[in-house]
Design a protein around this motif. Structure first.
Motif, short mmCIF file in Angstrom:
data_model
loop_
_atom_site.label_atom_id
_atom_site.label_comp_id
_atom_site.label_asym_id
_atom_site.label_seq_id
_atom_site.Cartn_x
_atom_site.Cartn_y
_atom_site.Cartn_z
N PRO A 41 -45.00 8.22 79.67
CA PRO A 41 -46.05 9.14 79.25
C PRO A 41 -46.88 9.65 80.42
CG PRO A 41 -46.82 6.92 78.95
CD PRO A 41 -45.42 6.81 79.52
N SER A 42 -47.51 10.79 80.24
CA SER A 42 -48.56 11.22 81.16
C SER A 42 -49.70 10.22 81.03
CB SER A 42 -49.03 12.63 80.78
OG SER A 42 -50.06 13.07 81.63
N PRO A 43 -50.39 9.87 82.13
CA PRO A 43 -51.32 8.74 82.11
C PRO A 43 -52.68 9.01 81.48
CG PRO A 43 -51.26 9.68 84.29
CD PRO A 43 -50.24 10.43 83.48
N THR A 44 -52.68 9.49 80.25
CA THR A 44 -53.93 9.65 79.50
C THR A 44 -53.73 9.07 78.10
OG1 THR A 44 -53.32 11.84 78.64
CG2 THR A 44 -54.52 11.79 80.72
N GLN A 45 -54.82 8.63 77.48
CA GLN A 45 -54.74 7.99 76.17
C GLN A 45 -54.08 8.88 75.13
OE1 GLN A 45 -56.34 4.50 74.50
NE2 GLN A 45 -54.29 5.33 74.32
N GLY A 46 -54.40 10.18 75.16
CA GLY A 46 -53.85 11.11 74.17
C GLY A 46 -52.36 11.34 74.30
N HIS A 47 -51.77 10.97 75.43
CA HIS A 47 -50.33 11.09 75.62
C HIS A 47 -49.62 9.76 75.43
CE1 HIS A 47 -50.15 15.24 77.63
NE2 HIS A 47 -51.41 15.06 77.25
N VAL A 48 -50.30 8.67 75.78
CA VAL A 48 -49.72 7.34 75.60
C VAL A 48 -49.52 7.03 74.12
CG1 VAL A 48 -50.17 4.85 75.85
CG2 VAL A 48 -50.55 6.40 77.79
N ILE A 49 -50.50 7.37 73.27
CA ILE A 49 -50.44 7.01 71.86
C ILE A 49 -49.22 7.61 71.14
CG2 ILE A 49 -51.60 7.38 69.63
CD1 ILE A 49 -54.24 6.79 71.02
N PRO A 50 -48.96 8.93 71.23
CA PRO A 50 -47.78 9.44 70.52
C PRO A 50 -46.46 8.94 71.10
CG PRO A 50 -48.78 11.18 71.83
CD PRO A 50 -49.73 10.02 71.85
N MET A 51 -46.43 8.69 72.41
CA MET A 51 -45.19 8.18 72.99
C MET A 51 -44.96 6.72 72.59
SD MET A 51 -44.47 10.10 76.59
CE MET A 51 -42.71 9.97 76.35
N MET A 52 -46.03 5.97 72.34
CA MET A 52 -45.88 4.62 71.81
C MET A 52 -45.38 4.69 70.36
SD MET A 52 -45.97 1.45 72.51
CE MET A 52 -46.90 1.29 74.04
N SER A 53 -45.87 5.67 69.59
CA SER A 53 -45.38 5.85 68.23
C SER A 53 -43.90 6.20 68.22
CB SER A 53 -46.19 6.96 67.53
OG SER A 53 -47.55 6.63 67.43
N LEU A 54 -43.49 7.08 69.15
CA LEU A 54 -42.08 7.40 69.29
C LEU A 54 -41.28 6.15 69.65
CD1 LEU A 54 -39.65 9.31 69.57
CD2 LEU A 54 -40.40 9.78 71.92
N SER A 55 -41.82 5.33 70.53
CA SER A 55 -41.13 4.10 70.94
C SER A 55 -40.88 3.19 69.76
CB SER A 55 -41.96 3.38 72.01
OG SER A 55 -42.09 4.17 73.17
N HIS A 56 -41.88 3.04 68.88
CA HIS A 56 -41.70 2.22 67.69
C HIS A 56 -40.60 2.78 66.79
CE1 HIS A 56 -44.85 -0.80 68.10
NE2 HIS A 56 -45.69 0.13 68.49
N LYS A 57 -40.54 4.10 66.68
CA LYS A 57 -39.49 4.74 65.89
C LYS A 57 -38.11 4.45 66.47
CE LYS A 57 -41.64 7.44 62.76
NZ LYS A 57 -41.33 7.44 61.30
N LEU A 58 -38.00 4.52 67.79
CA LEU A 58 -36.72 4.27 68.45
C LEU A 58 -36.31 2.81 68.31
CD1 LEU A 58 -37.12 6.46 71.67
CD2 LEU A 58 -35.75 6.97 69.63
N VAL A 59 -37.27 1.90 68.33
CA VAL A 59 -36.98 0.49 68.09
C VAL A 59 -36.39 0.31 66.69
CG1 VAL A 59 -38.02 -1.79 67.71
CG2 VAL A 59 -38.63 -0.47 69.73
#
Length: 458
Positions: free
Chosen positions: A10-28
């Protein structure tokens, strides 16, 4: 098919980390192994936040199916990472080689072989690293499709003489910018890189963004945190690249990726409030108010005579020090440092959301049928506000006075108007129902994600 190991950047800001973490959970959930790469600076914040939640027990971090690692961003601890121009220049000179080293070290020392890099579009240089190492690469767009399309077409706007090579409008014009006959015209001044307060930062950010998007030729995938139903016109402008898989919302079972500890006491407080009565106020991770505006906001919330839940960020790295006015009683409200926002917005006590209009917050409001009071601060938040107020008509904005302040009287009047507006609430509820379908199994977003996972496993 083999189990893919996906490195998420992710780009190093909270607003970019959160959706990419959500995507990560989906991929898991789809059978992928995930390596989530933050900057060293943000990795420490994430780990500290999780340890605070688990009473200084970090074992939950290591039992997670998402492996958290980090690389340096090139800046020292004394640097201000809110200076995006400086941060992006430093990342570009430091992180590509550090990312390559990380991937090679994990392979040599741990036997972990990365099969794909999914990079935030604002970290587009990572696709060049993927290409060099002979592994797959994909983009992820954490903003709206409309914002992506604008950035993707920025080189054409330069070639057509609308923008100069630094991203600034060549001539003043009140005529709207039309990217397509199917998308409403927009004010050229609403381009996100022209909303960063400092012309030098805006210039550097424009060049950085164009550099990142130029690597789109290295992938056939750009996953977007939006839906076909929400932005049908925007998706027609990049049909071969832009793929909707949203809305991606944070999981309620994990706070992994949060920079600050969430104050769960607000949920008990909300349980004690009447249905559809609470004004929720939160401005994301970057918004800063000066003392005068902070006072007007505090007294405006009190003036509404309604219960309010107000998120006032208590970040030790924040240089913005403001204090509540002496006459502020706040007896009907609750002030917290950071909220479990998805849970808050789904609570039946919430009447409206006073928001900076970051895309994550906007999507969360849409998905819960909560009308928005829009108060954008910078970047794409201004175009998001236009979409909320003028396009979908599920919110309204504040007007500033002659001193540039949103007055306490304006805050009370607009909040009262929005909460009593049944038409806006009805549209918000209908939009929520539409988006519910886009999150179900068999929806376009669900099918697109499944196709992406199939490509990963090939």
């Amino acid at each position: 098919m083999s189990t893919p190991t996906v490195l998420v950047l992710p780009s190093p800001t909270q607003g970019h980390v959160i959706p990419m973490m959500s995507l990560s959970h989906k991929l898991v959930e789809h059978g992928c192994n995930i390596i989530f790469v933050n900057s060293d600076f943000n990795h420490e914040r994430v780990v500290t936040s999780m340890e605070n939640i688990n009473n200084n027990d970090s074992s939950s971090l290591y039992s997670s199916p998402i492996k958290l690692v980090s690389i340096p961003d090139g800046l020292g601890p004394e640097h201000d990472r809110v200076n995006f121009g400086e941060l992006c220049d430093s990342m570009l000179s430091t992180m590509p080689s550090e990312l390559e080293k990380l991937i090679e070290d994990m392979h040599m020392k741990e036997g972990i072989k990365v099969t794909c890099i999914v990079a935030d579009v604002y970290m587009g240089w990572a696709l060049k690293v993927a290409n060099k190492l002979g592994i797959k690469g994909a983009f992820f767009c954490p903003t709206s499709a409309s914002v992506f399309v604008l950035q993707y077409n920025a080189p054409n706007l330069v070639a057509d003489g609308i923008l100069d090579s630094d991203g600034f409008p060549i001539s003043e014009s009140e005529k709207p910018l039309w990217l397509s006959s199917s998308i409403p015209g927009m004010d050229i001044e609403s381009c996100w890189w022209l909303r960063l307060f400092d012309p030098l930062v805006e210039k550097r950010m424009f060049k950085y963004a164009i550099h990142c998007i130029s690597h789109s030729n290295l992938t056939e995938w750009c996953l977007c945190n939006s839906t076909q139903e929400l932005e049908p016109e925007a998706f027609t402008l990049a049909p071969k690249l832009l793929t909707p898989i949203g809305p991606l919302l944070p999981t309620t079972t994990s706070s992994l990726g949060q920079f600050w500890k969430q104050d769960m006491s607000c949920m008990t407080w909300l349980d004690q409030q009447p249905h559809c009565s609470v004004v929720y106020v939160a401005f994301g991770s970057h918004t800063l108010f000066d003392q005068r505006q902070f006072i007007e906001l505090a007294l405006g919330l009190e003036l509404t005579n309604r219960p309010f839940l107000w998120v006032v960020r208590r970040d030790p790295n924040c240089t913005n020090y403001v204090s509540l006015p002496s006459e502020f009683e706040g007896c009907k409200g609750k002030i917290i440092g950071w909220a479990p926002q998805k849970m808050v917005l789904s609570h039946p006590a919430i009447a409206c959301f006073v928001s900076h209009c970051g895309w994550n917050s906007t999507l969360e409001a849409f998905c819960n049928g909560v009308p928005l009071m829009c108060w954008p601060y910078f970047g794409d938040q201004f175009s998001n506000k236009s979409y909320v107020c003028d396009g979908l008509k599920v919110g309204m904005g504040f007007d500033s006075d002659e001193n540039g302040l949103v007055s306490r009287g304006e805050i009370k009047a607009k909040v009262d108007q929005l909460i009593s507006d049944e038409d806006t609430r009805s549209r918000s509820q209908k939009l929520m129902e539409k988006l519910k379908h886009s999150m179900e199994e068999g929806s376009t977003s669900s099918k697109n994600l499944s196709k992406f996972v199939t490509w990963l496993k090939e």
